[in-house]
Design an enzyme around this catalytic site. Structure first.
Site, PDB file in Angstrom:
ATOM      1  N   LEU A 132       0.856  -1.188   0.000  1.00 25.49           N
ATOM      2  CA  LEU A 132       0.000   0.000   0.000  1.00 25.49           C
ATOM      3  C   LEU A 132       0.896   1.244   0.000  1.00 25.49           C
ATOM      4  O   LEU A 132       1.871   1.318   0.749  1.00 25.49           O
ATOM      5  CB  LEU A 132      -0.912  -0.020   1.225  1.00 25.49           C
ATOM      6  CG  LEU A 132      -1.929  -1.167   1.192  1.00 25.49           C
ATOM      7  CD1 LEU A 132      -2.501  -1.446   2.569  1.00 25.49           C
ATOM      8  CD2 LEU A 132      -3.044  -0.868   0.193  1.00 25.49           C
ATOM      9  N   HIS A 171       2.263 -10.285  10.362  1.00 28.22           N
ATOM     10  CA  HIS A 171       3.365 -10.747   9.512  1.00 28.22           C
ATOM     11  C   HIS A 171       3.916 -12.045  10.100  1.00 28.22           C
ATOM     12  O   HIS A 171       4.152 -12.128  11.312  1.00 28.22           O
ATOM     13  CB  HIS A 171       4.457  -9.673   9.457  1.00 28.22           C
ATOM     14  CG  HIS A 171       5.582 -10.060   8.553  1.00 28.22           C
ATOM     15  ND1 HIS A 171       5.506  -9.957   7.178  1.00 28.22           N
ATOM     16  CD2 HIS A 171       6.797 -10.593   8.816  1.00 28.22           C
ATOM     17  CE1 HIS A 171       6.634 -10.398   6.644  1.00 28.22           C
ATOM     18  NE2 HIS A 171       7.433 -10.792   7.617  1.00 28.22           N
TER      19      HIS A 171
HETATM   20  C1  GRF Z   1      -0.580 -15.165   7.033  1.00 26.44           C
HETATM   21  O1  GRF Z   1       0.537 -15.977   7.258  1.00 26.44           O
HETATM   22  C2  GRF Z   1      -0.283 -13.732   7.415  1.00 26.44           C
HETATM   23  O2  GRF Z   1       0.623 -13.630   8.465  1.00 26.44           O
HETATM   24  C3  GRF Z   1       0.335 -13.197   6.149  1.00 26.44           C
HETATM   25  O3  GRF Z   1      -0.375 -13.792   5.108  1.00 26.44           O
HETATM   26  C4  GRF Z   1      -0.902 -15.040   5.552  1.00 26.44           C
HETATM   27  C5  GRF Z   1      -2.367 -14.990   5.299  1.00 26.44           C
HETATM   28  O4  GRF Z   1      -2.993 -16.220   5.595  1.00 26.44           O
HETATM   29  N1  GRF Z   1       0.289 -11.752   6.143  1.00 26.44           N
HETATM   30  P1  GRF Z   1      -4.577 -16.284   5.707  1.00 26.44           P
HETATM   31  O5  GRF Z   1      -5.127 -15.772   4.373  1.00 26.44           O
HETATM   32  O6  GRF Z   1      -4.984 -15.415   6.849  1.00 26.44           O
HETATM   33  O7  GRF Z   1      -4.886 -17.725   5.920  1.00 26.44           O
END
Ligand code: GRF
Length: 211
Positions: free
Chosen positions: A89, A105
């Site tokens: 973004l 993250h």
């Molecule tokens: C997760 O591991 C999150 O930390 C990262 O992207 C992934 C998304 O997984 N930012 P989900 O779509 O929530 O299952």
């Protein structure tokens, strides 16, 4: 009543954890940049409005970000939650939602920003890995840290095993952090995270544990 908008791009397991957490206020909308995002089904099953805003229909990142921000603002959100939203973004978007934009993250930031964090962790040979909830700032994966959970890395781990151990903790920590924010306990003040009435510290984690 508080209003929260959640942005996704994919499977939506963090979204599902948030939907099931019975958070204060209402989740006003789930917006995805991809029509095939599995998380849209979770949102619909929980009676939450969904919108697909495909980035491929826009000439520039700025144009997409502006359209996305306008769609978000229709819900007058107190909080915007990135839950696996796989787009960078731009600065003006981030400024517009400054102090009310959270991300999760899958690493212990500042280690392993960017993509493929579990592969990065295995390649680096770290014995402790984890996940981080942070406020979003213009620098990628570098905003003020709200909460982290550490997990051990086992010798036999492959990327999938490590990812699933981390993901289970993401599903605990993200609803917790969002709840703090919606209860008015979590704030970003002068670039620092303030958590009011913080609980006792969790026990330290060391890995590996001696036999
Ligand atoms: C997760 O591991 C999150 O930390 C990262 O992207 C992934 C998304 O997984 N930012 P989900 O779509 O929530 O299952």
């Amino acid at each position: 009543m508080t209003s929260t908008v959640i942005l996704i791009s994919g499977r939506g397991s963090n979204l599902l954890a948030l939907l099931e957490a019975k958070l204060p206020g209402r989740i006003a909308a789930v917006i995805s940049n991809r029509a095939e995002a599995g998380g849209l089904i979770h949102a619909r099953e929980h009676g939450v409005a969904t919108l697909v805003l495909d980035h491929r229909g826009y000439a520039s990142r700025e144009a997409y970000d502006a359209a996305l921000a306008d769609e978000i603002d229709r819900h007058r959100p107190d909080l915007v939650v990135l839950a696996g939203f796989m787009r960078i973004l731009g600065d003006s978007f981030v400024q517009r939602f400054s102090g009310r934009l959270l991300n999760i993250h899958p690493s212990l930031l500042p280690a392993f920003p960017g993509l493929n964090t579990h592969a990065q962790a295995l390649a680096a040979g770290v014995r402790i890995h984890g996940c981080t909830v942070h406020f979003v700032t213009p620098s990628l994966d570098a905003g003020p840290i709200v909460a982290q959970v550490a997990v051990p890395v086992h010798g036999a781990d492959d990327e999938a095993a490590l990812a699933s151990r981390v993901l289970a903790e993401e599903h605990r920590i993200y609803p917790q952090a969002v709840r703090w924010f919606l209860e008015g306990r979590l704030r970003l003040t002068a670039g620092r995270v303030v958590l009011l009435r913080e609980g006792p510290p969790a026990p330290p984690l060391a890995a590996p544990v001696a036999a």
